[in-house]
Motif scaffolding. Structure first.
Motif, PDB file in Angstrom:
ATOM      1  N   ILE A  39       0.835  -1.206   0.000  1.00  0.00           N
ATOM      2  CA  ILE A  39       0.000   0.000   0.000  1.00  0.00           C
ATOM      3  C   ILE A  39       0.869   1.254   0.000  1.00  0.00           C
ATOM      4  CG2 ILE A  39      -1.636   1.333   1.398  1.00  0.00           C
ATOM      5  CD1 ILE A  39      -2.848  -1.455   2.199  1.00  0.00           C
ATOM      6  N   CYS A  40       1.919   1.253   0.806  1.00  0.00           N
ATOM      7  CA  CYS A  40       2.839   2.403   0.825  1.00  0.00           C
ATOM      8  C   CYS A  40       3.449   2.646  -0.555  1.00  0.00           C
ATOM      9  CB  CYS A  40       3.943   2.189   1.864  1.00  0.00           C
ATOM     10  SG  CYS A  40       3.386   2.358   3.565  1.00  0.00           S
ATOM     11  N   CYS A  41       3.844   1.575  -1.224  1.00  0.00           N
ATOM     12  CA  CYS A  41       4.438   1.714  -2.556  1.00  0.00           C
ATOM     13  C   CYS A  41       3.400   2.179  -3.579  1.00  0.00           C
ATOM     14  CB  CYS A  41       5.070   0.397  -2.996  1.00  0.00           C
ATOM     15  SG  CYS A  41       6.539  -0.027  -2.043  1.00  0.00           S
ATOM     16  N   ALA A  42       2.175   1.674  -3.472  1.00  0.00           N
ATOM     17  CA  ALA A  42       1.114   2.090  -4.394  1.00  0.00           C
ATOM     18  C   ALA A  42       0.820   3.576  -4.229  1.00  0.00           C
ATOM     19  CB  ALA A  42      -0.146   1.266  -4.164  1.00  0.00           C
ATOM     20  N   LEU A  43       0.755   4.041  -3.000  1.00  0.00           N
ATOM     21  CA  LEU A  43       0.504   5.462  -2.756  1.00  0.00           C
ATOM     22  C   LEU A  43       1.642   6.327  -3.303  1.00  0.00           C
ATOM     23  CD1 LEU A  43      -0.990   5.309   0.845  1.00  0.00           C
ATOM     24  CD2 LEU A  43      -2.202   5.862  -1.276  1.00  0.00           C
ATOM     25  N   ALA A  44       2.867   5.847  -3.175  1.00  0.00           N
ATOM     26  CA  ALA A  44       4.023   6.607  -3.670  1.00  0.00           C
ATOM     27  C   ALA A  44       3.982   6.768  -5.192  1.00  0.00           C
ATOM     28  CB  ALA A  44       5.321   5.942  -3.230  1.00  0.00           C
ATOM     29  N   VAL A  45       3.401   5.784  -5.884  1.00  0.00           N
ATOM     30  CA  VAL A  45       3.248   5.908  -7.342  1.00  0.00           C
ATOM     31  C   VAL A  45       2.446   7.162  -7.676  1.00  0.00           C
ATOM     32  CG1 VAL A  45       2.178   4.857  -9.385  1.00  0.00           C
ATOM     33  CG2 VAL A  45       3.487   3.438  -7.800  1.00  0.00           C
ATOM     34  N   PHE A  46       1.473   7.483  -6.807  1.00  0.00           N
ATOM     35  CA  PHE A  46       0.628   8.654  -7.013  1.00  0.00           C
ATOM     36  C   PHE A  46       1.127   9.875  -6.229  1.00  0.00           C
ATOM     37  CE2 PHE A  46      -2.011   4.912  -7.757  1.00  0.00           C
ATOM     38  CZ  PHE A  46      -2.396   5.150  -9.066  1.00  0.00           C
ATOM     39  N   SER A  47       2.411   9.826  -5.868  1.00  0.00           N
ATOM     40  CA  SER A  47       3.087  10.929  -5.151  1.00  0.00           C
ATOM     41  C   SER A  47       2.475  11.225  -3.787  1.00  0.00           C
ATOM     42  CB  SER A  47       3.109  12.198  -6.006  1.00  0.00           C
ATOM     43  OG  SER A  47       3.839  11.959  -7.182  1.00  0.00           O
ATOM     44  N   VAL A  48       1.923  10.206  -3.145  1.00  0.00           N
ATOM     45  CA  VAL A  48       1.449  10.327  -1.774  1.00  0.00           C
ATOM     46  C   VAL A  48       2.503   9.665  -0.895  1.00  0.00           C
ATOM     47  CG1 VAL A  48      -0.352   9.738  -0.120  1.00  0.00           C
ATOM     48  CG2 VAL A  48      -0.963  10.285  -2.491  1.00  0.00           C
ATOM     49  N   PHE A  49       3.280  10.493  -0.197  1.00  0.00           N
ATOM     50  CA  PHE A  49       4.367   9.986   0.628  1.00  0.00           C
ATOM     51  C   PHE A  49       3.995  10.132   2.106  1.00  0.00           C
ATOM     52  CE2 PHE A  49       6.398  11.175  -3.361  1.00  0.00           C
ATOM     53  CZ  PHE A  49       7.103  10.008  -3.646  1.00  0.00           C
ATOM     54  N   LEU A  50       4.303   9.112   2.875  1.00  0.00           N
ATOM     55  CA  LEU A  50       3.964   9.066   4.303  1.00  0.00           C
ATOM     56  C   LEU A  50       5.215   8.764   5.124  1.00  0.00           C
ATOM     57  CD1 LEU A  50       0.823   6.830   3.736  1.00  0.00           C
ATOM     58  CD2 LEU A  50       0.826   9.309   4.058  1.00  0.00           C
ATOM     59  N   PRO A  51       6.125   9.735   5.263  1.00  0.00           N
ATOM     60  CA  PRO A  51       7.409   9.461   5.903  1.00  0.00           C
ATOM     61  C   PRO A  51       7.302   8.919   7.336  1.00  0.00           C
ATOM     62  CG  PRO A  51       7.172  11.810   5.410  1.00  0.00           C
ATOM     63  CD  PRO A  51       6.017  11.120   4.795  1.00  0.00           C
ATOM     64  N   ARG A  52       6.331   9.392   8.103  1.00  0.00           N
ATOM     65  CA  ARG A  52       6.191   8.872   9.474  1.00  0.00           C
ATOM     66  C   ARG A  52       5.760   7.413   9.474  1.00  0.00           C
ATOM     67  NH1 ARG A  52       3.411  14.046  12.500  1.00  0.00           N
ATOM     68  NH2 ARG A  52       5.276  15.323  12.441  1.00  0.00           N
ATOM     69  N   ILE A  53       4.906   7.068   8.536  1.00  0.00           N
ATOM     70  CA  ILE A  53       4.486   5.667   8.400  1.00  0.00           C
ATOM     71  C   ILE A  53       5.675   4.812   7.982  1.00  0.00           C
ATOM     72  CG2 ILE A  53       2.983   4.062   7.141  1.00  0.00           C
ATOM     73  CD1 ILE A  53       1.455   5.858   9.090  1.00  0.00           C
ATOM     74  N   TYR A  54       6.482   5.301   7.047  1.00  0.00           N
ATOM     75  CA  TYR A  54       7.679   4.561   6.614  1.00  0.00           C
ATOM     76  C   TYR A  54       8.609   4.301   7.793  1.00  0.00           C
ATOM     77  CZ  TYR A  54       6.267   6.417   2.014  1.00  0.00           C
ATOM     78  OH  TYR A  54       5.582   6.782   0.882  1.00  0.00           O
ATOM     79  N   MET A  55       8.774   5.328   8.626  1.00  0.00           N
ATOM     80  CA  MET A  55       9.670   5.181   9.782  1.00  0.00           C
ATOM     81  C   MET A  55       9.107   4.178  10.793  1.00  0.00           C
ATOM     82  SD  MET A  55      12.318   6.894   9.124  1.00  0.00           S
ATOM     83  CE  MET A  55      13.136   6.928  10.697  1.00  0.00           C
ATOM     84  N   ALA A  56       7.822   4.257  11.063  1.00  0.00           N
ATOM     85  CA  ALA A  56       7.207   3.341  12.028  1.00  0.00           C
ATOM     86  C   ALA A  56       7.255   1.901  11.529  1.00  0.00           C
ATOM     87  CB  ALA A  56       5.765   3.763  12.312  1.00  0.00           C
ATOM     88  N   LEU A  57       6.855   1.707  10.285  1.00  0.00           N
ATOM     89  CA  LEU A  57       6.887   0.348   9.722  1.00  0.00           C
ATOM     90  C   LEU A  57       8.326  -0.158   9.631  1.00  0.00           C
ATOM     91  CD1 LEU A  57       4.232   0.583   6.844  1.00  0.00           C
ATOM     92  CD2 LEU A  57       4.010  -0.627   9.023  1.00  0.00           C
ATOM     93  N   GLY A  58       9.229   0.697   9.169  1.00  0.00           N
ATOM     94  CA  GLY A  58      10.633   0.301   9.056  1.00  0.00           C
ATOM     95  C   GLY A  58      11.221  -0.104  10.399  1.00  0.00           C
ATOM     96  N   ALA A  59      10.890   0.633  11.441  1.00  0.00           N
ATOM     97  CA  ALA A  59      11.385   0.287  12.784  1.00  0.00           C
ATOM     98  C   ALA A  59      10.843  -1.075  13.220  1.00  0.00           C
ATOM     99  CB  ALA A  59      10.991   1.364  13.788  1.00  0.00           C
ATOM    100  N   PHE A  60       9.557  -1.306  12.981  1.00  0.00           N
ATOM    101  CA  PHE A  60       8.962  -2.604  13.323  1.00  0.00           C
ATOM    102  C   PHE A  60       9.611  -3.731  12.528  1.00  0.00           C
ATOM    103  CE2 PHE A  60       5.868  -5.911  12.193  1.00  0.00           C
ATOM    104  CZ  PHE A  60       5.659  -6.470  13.450  1.00  0.00           C
ATOM    105  N   TYR A  61       9.782  -3.511  11.226  1.00  0.00           N
ATOM    106  CA  TYR A  61      10.363  -4.552  10.369  1.00  0.00           C
ATOM    107  C   TYR A  61      11.809  -4.851  10.752  1.00  0.00           C
ATOM    108  CZ  TYR A  61       6.268  -3.714   7.394  1.00  0.00           C
ATOM    109  OH  TYR A  61       4.999  -3.572   6.910  1.00  0.00           O
ATOM    110  N   LEU A  62      12.577  -3.820  11.053  1.00  0.00           N
ATOM    111  CA  LEU A  62      13.969  -4.049  11.461  1.00  0.00           C
ATOM    112  C   LEU A  62      14.051  -4.744  12.819  1.00  0.00           C
ATOM    113  CD1 LEU A  62      15.797  -0.818  10.253  1.00  0.00           C
ATOM    114  CD2 LEU A  62      15.964  -3.136   9.316  1.00  0.00           C
ATOM    115  N   ALA A  63      13.157  -4.395  13.737  1.00  0.00           N
ATOM    116  CA  ALA A  63      13.130  -5.075  15.040  1.00  0.00           C
ATOM    117  C   ALA A  63      12.787  -6.543  14.860  1.00  0.00           C
ATOM    118  CB  ALA A  63      12.128  -4.399  15.974  1.00  0.00           C
ATOM    119  N   HIS A  64      11.826  -6.818  13.998  1.00  0.00           N
ATOM    120  CA  HIS A  64      11.453  -8.218  13.752  1.00  0.00           C
ATOM    121  C   HIS A  64      12.597  -8.966  13.050  1.00  0.00           C
ATOM    122  CE1 HIS A  64       8.608 -11.465  13.700  1.00  0.00           C
ATOM    123  NE2 HIS A  64       8.734 -11.611  12.395  1.00  0.00           N
ATOM    124  N   ALA A  65      13.286  -8.291  12.138  1.00  0.00           N
ATOM    125  CA  ALA A  65      14.439  -8.907  11.462  1.00  0.00           C
ATOM    126  C   ALA A  65      15.540  -9.221  12.471  1.00  0.00           C
ATOM    127  CB  ALA A  65      14.963  -7.981  10.366  1.00  0.00           C
TER     128      ALA A  65
END
Length: 122
Positions: A39-65
């Motif tokens: 969903i984040c990537c699909a929104l970015a195609v339409f120039s809808v960027f959500l940097p706080r969401i990227y940071m939150a998801l990225g932190a969760f994904y890196l913690a899980h990794a």
């Protein structure tokens, strides 16, 4: 234009990865992980960027990794204990390190996609 193409490729890949996880016992987790990134990537195609969401998801994904890396039969064991055999072979109950290693690298790929969009949003 290039960013849109990259995001379309990531979107399609993450939807496909989510589909492949429907038969897992922890499908609720992995389908959610991949679809959130899609969903984040699909929104970015339409120039809808959500940097706080990227940071939150990225932190969760890196913690899980991180957890998958150090888990019993995780990535560290795959390298040290099992000497990095191919993770492209079929998964078996006797080789849980294959699934954990694949999940680990999937999380890194997602985090990279989110990082690209985060940096592009600045």
């Amino acid at each position: 234009m290039l960013l849109s193409i990259i995001n379309i490729v990531f979107f399609l890949a993450f939807v496909l990865f989510a589909y492949f996880n429907f038969n897992d016992s922890d499908a609720w987790l992995w389908v959610s992980i991949y679809m959130a990134a899609a969903i984040c990537c699909a929104l970015a195609v339409f120039s809808v960027f959500l940097p706080r969401i990227y940071m939150a998801l990225g932190a969760f994904y890196l913690a899980h990794a991180f957890v998958l890396f150090f888990a019993k039969d995780g990535v560290r064991d795959w390298v040290v204990k099992y000497r990095s055999p191919s993770i492209t072979e079929s998964m078996k109950a006797t080789k849980p390190y294959i699934e954990k290693t694949r999940e680990f690298f999937g999380l890194l790929i997602i985090t990279a996609a989110l990082l690209i969009n985060y940096l592009s949003s600045k």
